[in-house]
Motif scaffolding. Structure first.
Motif, PDB file in Angstrom:
ATOM      1  N   TRP A 157     124.201  17.617  13.333  1.00 23.29           N
ATOM      2  CA  TRP A 157     123.067  17.585  13.946  1.00 23.29           C
ATOM      3  C   TRP A 157     123.222  16.475  14.724  1.00 23.29           C
ATOM      4  N   VAL A 158     123.184  15.084  13.902  1.00 25.72           N
ATOM      5  CA  VAL A 158     123.056  13.796  14.125  1.00 25.72           C
ATOM      6  C   VAL A 158     124.846  13.180  15.263  1.00 25.72           C
ATOM      7  N   GLU A 159     125.702  14.294  15.512  1.00 26.43           N
ATOM      8  CA  GLU A 159     126.748  13.625  16.136  1.00 26.43           C
ATOM      9  C   GLU A 159     125.587  14.465  17.976  1.00 26.43           C
ATOM     10  N   GLU A 160     125.504  16.034  17.032  1.00 29.42           N
ATOM     11  CA  GLU A 160     125.348  16.542  18.624  1.00 29.42           C
ATOM     12  C   GLU A 160     123.918  15.751  19.291  1.00 29.42           C
ATOM     13  N   ASN A 161     123.878  15.182  18.617  1.00 28.56           N
ATOM     14  CA  ASN A 161     122.034  14.381  19.256  1.00 28.56           C
ATOM     15  C   ASN A 161     122.284  12.685  19.374  1.00 28.56           C
ATOM     16  N   ILE A 216     111.778  30.981  -2.786  1.00 28.61           N
ATOM     17  CA  ILE A 216     112.302  30.177  -2.481  1.00 28.61           C
ATOM     18  C   ILE A 216     113.589  30.749  -1.102  1.00 28.61           C
ATOM     19  N   ASP A 217     113.683  31.536  -1.448  1.00 26.43           N
ATOM     20  CA  ASP A 217     114.454  31.683   0.065  1.00 26.43           C
ATOM     21  C   ASP A 217     114.139  32.126   0.850  1.00 26.43           C
ATOM     22  N   THR A 218     112.815  32.284   1.425  1.00 26.95           N
ATOM     23  CA  THR A 218     112.194  32.118   2.254  1.00 26.95           C
ATOM     24  C   THR A 218     111.816  31.370   2.938  1.00 26.95           C
ATOM     25  N   ALA A 219     111.936  29.952   2.170  1.00 25.45           N
ATOM     26  CA  ALA A 219     111.581  28.620   2.515  1.00 25.45           C
ATOM     27  C   ALA A 219     112.185  28.298   3.027  1.00 25.45           C
ATOM     28  N   ARG A 220     113.624  28.565   2.555  1.00 31.63           N
ATOM     29  CA  ARG A 220     114.778  27.878   2.605  1.00 31.63           C
ATOM     30  C   ARG A 220     115.299  28.437   4.265  1.00 31.63           C
ATOM     31  N   GLN A 221     115.067  30.069   4.407  1.00 25.43           N
ATOM     32  CA  GLN A 221     115.292  30.259   5.683  1.00 25.43           C
ATOM     33  C   GLN A 221     114.536  29.552   6.627  1.00 25.43           C
ATOM     34  N   ILE A 222     112.893  28.926   5.965  1.00 21.69           N
ATOM     35  CA  ILE A 222     112.243  28.675   6.946  1.00 21.69           C
ATOM     36  C   ILE A 222     112.514  28.037   7.428  1.00 21.69           C
ATOM     37  N   LEU A 223     112.759  26.811   6.685  1.00 21.11           N
ATOM     38  CA  LEU A 223     113.477  25.171   6.814  1.00 21.11           C
ATOM     39  C   LEU A 223     115.165  25.394   7.850  1.00 21.11           C
ATOM     40  N   THR A 224     115.631  26.462   7.339  1.00 22.68           N
ATOM     41  CA  THR A 224     117.480  26.839   8.256  1.00 22.68           C
ATOM     42  C   THR A 224     116.725  26.678   9.353  1.00 22.68           C
ATOM     43  N   ARG A 225     115.850  27.980   9.826  1.00 20.14           N
ATOM     44  CA  ARG A 225     115.830  27.164  11.029  1.00 20.14           C
ATOM     45  C   ARG A 225     115.417  27.002  12.078  1.00 20.14           C
ATOM     46  N   ALA A 226     114.023  26.275  11.019  1.00 19.95           N
ATOM     47  CA  ALA A 226     113.632  25.099  11.675  1.00 19.95           C
ATOM     48  C   ALA A 226     114.500  23.641  12.138  1.00 19.95           C
ATOM     49  N   VAL A 227     115.418  23.140  11.989  1.00 20.66           N
ATOM     50  CA  VAL A 227     115.792  22.177  11.756  1.00 20.66           C
ATOM     51  C   VAL A 227     117.013  22.853  12.998  1.00 20.66           C
ATOM     52  N   THR A 228     117.719  24.151  12.939  1.00 16.48           N
ATOM     53  CA  THR A 228     118.306  24.506  14.379  1.00 16.48           C
ATOM     54  C   THR A 228     117.226  24.411  15.775  1.00 16.48           C
ATOM     55  N   LEU A 229     116.488  24.253  15.800  1.00 21.58           N
ATOM     56  CA  LEU A 229     115.654  24.074  17.395  1.00 21.58           C
ATOM     57  C   LEU A 229     115.625  21.941  17.608  1.00 21.58           C
ATOM     58  N   LYS A 230     114.961  22.134  18.979  1.00 23.96           N
ATOM     59  CA  LYS A 230     115.707  20.644  19.470  1.00 23.96           C
ATOM     60  C   LYS A 230     114.142  19.774  19.278  1.00 23.96           C
ATOM     61  N   LEU A 231     114.631  19.406  18.070  1.00 23.58           N
ATOM     62  CA  LEU A 231     113.827  18.274  17.758  1.00 23.58           C
ATOM     63  C   LEU A 231     113.912  16.749  17.563  1.00 23.58           C
ATOM     64  N   ARG A 232     112.894  16.046  18.096  1.00 21.94           N
ATOM     65  CA  ARG A 232     113.289  14.084  17.958  1.00 21.94           C
ATOM     66  C   ARG A 232     113.575  13.737  16.560  1.00 21.94           C
ATOM     67  N   ALA A 233     114.140  12.885  16.648  1.00 19.86           N
ATOM     68  CA  ALA A 233     115.294  12.455  15.129  1.00 19.86           C
ATOM     69  C   ALA A 233     114.040  12.649  14.074  1.00 19.86           C
ATOM     70  N   ARG A 234     112.945  11.398  14.443  1.00 18.32           N
ATOM     71  CA  ARG A 234     112.413  11.718  13.001  1.00 18.32           C
ATOM     72  C   ARG A 234     111.686  12.977  12.317  1.00 18.32           C
ATOM     73  N   ALA A 239     113.473  15.747  12.926  1.00 19.39           N
ATOM     74  CA  ALA A 239     115.384  16.191  12.653  1.00 19.39           C
ATOM     75  C   ALA A 239     115.107  15.951  10.731  1.00 19.39           C
ATOM     76  N   LYS A 240     114.801  14.489  10.155  1.00 16.70           N
ATOM     77  CA  LYS A 240     115.423  13.422   9.555  1.00 16.70           C
ATOM     78  C   LYS A 240     113.635  14.432   7.901  1.00 16.70           C
ATOM     79  N   ALA A 277     123.099  18.235   8.443  1.00 16.20           N
ATOM     80  CA  ALA A 277     122.618  16.676   8.817  1.00 16.20           C
ATOM     81  C   ALA A 277     123.578  15.981   9.842  1.00 16.20           C
ATOM     82  N   ARG A 278     124.994  15.936   9.495  1.00 10.45           N
ATOM     83  CA  ARG A 278     126.359  15.379   9.933  1.00 10.45           C
ATOM     84  C   ARG A 278     126.176  15.926  10.819  1.00 10.45           C
TER      85      ARG A 278
END
Length: 67
Positions: A62-66, A12-30, A32-33, A59-60
C-alpha cells in the motif's frame, strides 16, 4: 462501529474480512494506517505468524503504491 460489534460477538473471520476489504479502498495515509494497525493487532491476537506477515506485506505494498 460495525467492526467492533463483530469482534465483540466473536466473529473474528468476519472482522478480518471487513478490515481486509477496507484497506483496499482508496484511503488517505492516516486512515490506512489506522486500519492496517487494527488488522495487524487482530492477526497478532487471533492469527498466526503467516497472517501477521501477510498484513505487513499488504501494508508495504500500500505504501509503495500510494507514495
Amino acid at each position: 462501529m460495525y467492526l467492533d460489534a463483530e469482534l465483540k460477538a466473536g466473529h473474528i473471520d468476519t472482522a478480518r474480512q471487513i478490515l481486509t476489504r477496507a484497506v483496499t479502498l482508496k484511503l488517505r495515509a492516516r486512515q490506512a494506517k489506522g486500519l492496517f494497525k487494527r488488522l495487524l493487532d487482530l492477526e497478532r491476537k487471533h492469527g498466526d505468524e503467516a497472517s501477521v506477515t501477510r498484513v505487513k506485506e499488504m501494508a508495504r505494498a500500500w505504501v509503495e503504491e500510494n507514495t
